[in-house]
Design a protein around this motif. Structure first.
Motif, mmCIF file in Angstrom:
data_model
loop_
_atom_site.group_PDB
_atom_site.id
_atom_site.type_symbol
_atom_site.label_atom_id
_atom_site.label_comp_id
_atom_site.label_asym_id
_atom_site.label_seq_id
_atom_site.Cartn_x
_atom_site.Cartn_y
_atom_site.Cartn_z
ATOM 1 N N GLN A 34 0.826 -1.195 0.000
ATOM 2 C CA GLN A 34 0.000 0.000 0.000
ATOM 3 C C GLN A 34 0.867 1.254 0.000
ATOM 4 N N VAL A 35 0.396 2.267 -0.711
ATOM 5 C CA VAL A 35 1.034 3.576 -0.731
ATOM 6 C C VAL A 35 -0.056 4.626 -0.607
ATOM 7 N N ALA A 36 0.342 5.820 -0.217
ATOM 8 C CA ALA A 36 -0.564 6.956 -0.195
ATOM 9 C C ALA A 36 -0.229 7.822 -1.400
ATOM 10 N N VAL A 37 -1.254 8.198 -2.148
ATOM 11 C CA VAL A 37 -1.068 9.010 -3.351
ATOM 12 C C VAL A 37 -1.863 10.290 -3.177
ATOM 13 N N LYS A 38 -1.211 11.411 -3.416
ATOM 14 C CA LYS A 38 -1.902 12.692 -3.369
ATOM 15 C C LYS A 38 -1.945 13.268 -4.772
ATOM 16 N N HIS A 62 13.463 11.899 8.566
ATOM 17 C CA HIS A 62 13.197 12.196 9.966
ATOM 18 C C HIS A 62 12.083 11.252 10.404
ATOM 19 N N PRO A 63 12.112 10.768 11.643
ATOM 20 C CA PRO A 63 11.079 9.823 12.089
ATOM 21 C C PRO A 63 9.655 10.377 12.015
ATOM 22 N N ASN A 64 9.498 11.692 12.019
ATOM 23 C CA ASN A 64 8.160 12.288 12.009
ATOM 24 C C ASN A 64 7.701 12.748 10.624
ATOM 25 N N LEU A 65 8.478 12.441 9.591
ATOM 26 C CA LEU A 65 8.108 12.827 8.229
ATOM 27 C C LEU A 65 7.863 11.587 7.373
ATOM 28 N N LEU A 66 6.867 11.668 6.513
ATOM 29 C CA LEU A 66 6.646 10.603 5.543
ATOM 30 C C LEU A 66 7.679 10.714 4.437
ATOM 31 N N VAL A 82 3.674 10.361 -4.358
ATOM 32 C CA VAL A 82 3.471 9.057 -3.728
ATOM 33 C C VAL A 82 4.304 8.986 -2.445
ATOM 34 N N PHE A 83 3.652 8.588 -1.361
ATOM 35 C CA PHE A 83 4.277 8.452 -0.046
ATOM 36 C C PHE A 83 4.080 7.037 0.473
ATOM 37 N N ASP A 84 4.828 6.693 1.514
ATOM 38 C CA ASP A 84 4.528 5.480 2.256
ATOM 39 C C ASP A 84 3.146 5.646 2.871
ATOM 40 N N TYR A 85 2.395 4.566 2.944
ATOM 41 C CA TYR A 85 1.096 4.605 3.607
ATOM 42 C C TYR A 85 1.290 4.331 5.089
ATOM 43 N N MET A 86 0.687 5.166 5.927
ATOM 44 C CA MET A 86 0.773 5.001 7.378
ATOM 45 C C MET A 86 -0.605 4.576 7.892
ATOM 46 N N PRO A 87 -0.748 3.334 8.333
ATOM 47 C CA PRO A 87 -2.074 2.808 8.662
ATOM 48 C C PRO A 87 -2.670 3.313 9.973
ATOM 49 N N ARG A 88 -1.933 4.045 10.769
ATOM 50 C CA ARG A 88 -2.451 4.439 12.086
ATOM 51 C C ARG A 88 -3.152 5.783 12.103
ATOM 52 N N GLY A 89 -3.464 6.351 10.969
ATOM 53 C CA GLY A 89 -4.204 7.604 10.939
ATOM 54 C C GLY A 89 -3.316 8.808 10.684
ATOM 55 N N SER A 90 -3.931 9.961 10.781
ATOM 56 C CA SER A 90 -3.239 11.192 10.441
ATOM 57 C C SER A 90 -2.510 11.796 11.632
ATOM 58 N N LEU A 91 -1.580 12.681 11.344
ATOM 59 C CA LEU A 91 -0.877 13.414 12.387
ATOM 60 C C LEU A 91 -1.847 14.301 13.150
ATOM 61 N N ALA A 92 -2.790 14.914 12.457
ATOM 62 C CA ALA A 92 -3.774 15.778 13.113
ATOM 63 C C ALA A 92 -4.588 15.002 14.148
ATOM 64 N N THR A 93 -5.009 13.801 13.795
ATOM 65 C CA THR A 93 -5.765 12.979 14.748
ATOM 66 C C THR A 93 -4.901 12.603 15.945
ATOM 67 N N PHE A 94 -3.652 12.263 15.697
ATOM 68 C CA PHE A 94 -2.744 11.904 16.776
ATOM 69 C C PHE A 94 -2.527 13.085 17.725
ATOM 70 N N LEU A 95 -2.331 14.263 17.174
ATOM 71 C CA LEU A 95 -2.049 15.439 17.997
ATOM 72 C C LEU A 95 -3.272 15.971 18.721
ATOM 73 N N VAL A 101 -11.452 14.470 12.183
ATOM 74 C CA VAL A 101 -10.417 14.932 11.269
ATOM 75 C C VAL A 101 -10.115 13.807 10.296
ATOM 76 N N THR A 102 -10.091 14.106 9.012
ATOM 77 C CA THR A 102 -9.836 13.075 8.013
ATOM 78 C C THR A 102 -8.355 12.772 7.906
ATOM 79 N N ASN A 103 -8.053 11.639 7.361
ATOM 80 C CA ASN A 103 -6.673 11.172 7.211
ATOM 81 C C ASN A 103 -6.063 11.798 5.955
#
Length: 107
Positions: A34-38, A62-66, A82-95, A101-103
């Motif tokens: 899986q990848v994330a595509v914008k 950096h550990p905090n950057l895709l 194209v980025f790596d897909y991060m399955p645990r949700g968005s940074l906004a939701t985490f913070l 808030v959408t992913n």
């Protein structure tokens, strides 16, 4: 990972969210990865030169950057990153812990 435009065209996708930059998709490739595509809006980048500049930013680690894996400028002006897909949700939701808030990928 080697990725071609055909790989993206054959992938199954689902919309993760929309932002002022464009629409973010989760793409599942034929091999199951899986990848994330914008897909960037027209006004975000205007040329190949600007997309190439994105690749320079994508080399930052950096550990905090895709990681930015690839970009594509199509014949009709469509722009994909194209980025790596991060399955645990968005940074906004985490913070902020806001379940509404959408992913969305931000860069």
């Amino acid at each position: 990972m080697t990725l071609t435009a055909d790989d993206l065209l054959c992938a199954t996708t689902e919309i993760m969210g929309k932002s002022t930059y464009g629409t973010a998709y989760k793409a599942t490739l034929e091999d199951g990865s899986q990848v994330a595509v914008k897909r960037l809006r027209d006004k975000i980048t205007k040329s190949q030169k600007e997309l190439t500049r994105l690749m320079y930013w994508g080399r930052m680690r950096h550990p905090n950057l895709l990681a930015l894996r690839a970009y594509y400028l199509g014949p009709k002006g469509e722009k994909l990153v194209v980025f790596d897909y991060m399955p645990r949700g968005s940074l906004a939701t985490f913070l902020h812990g806001n379940i509404f808030v959408t992913n969305v990928l931000m860069f």
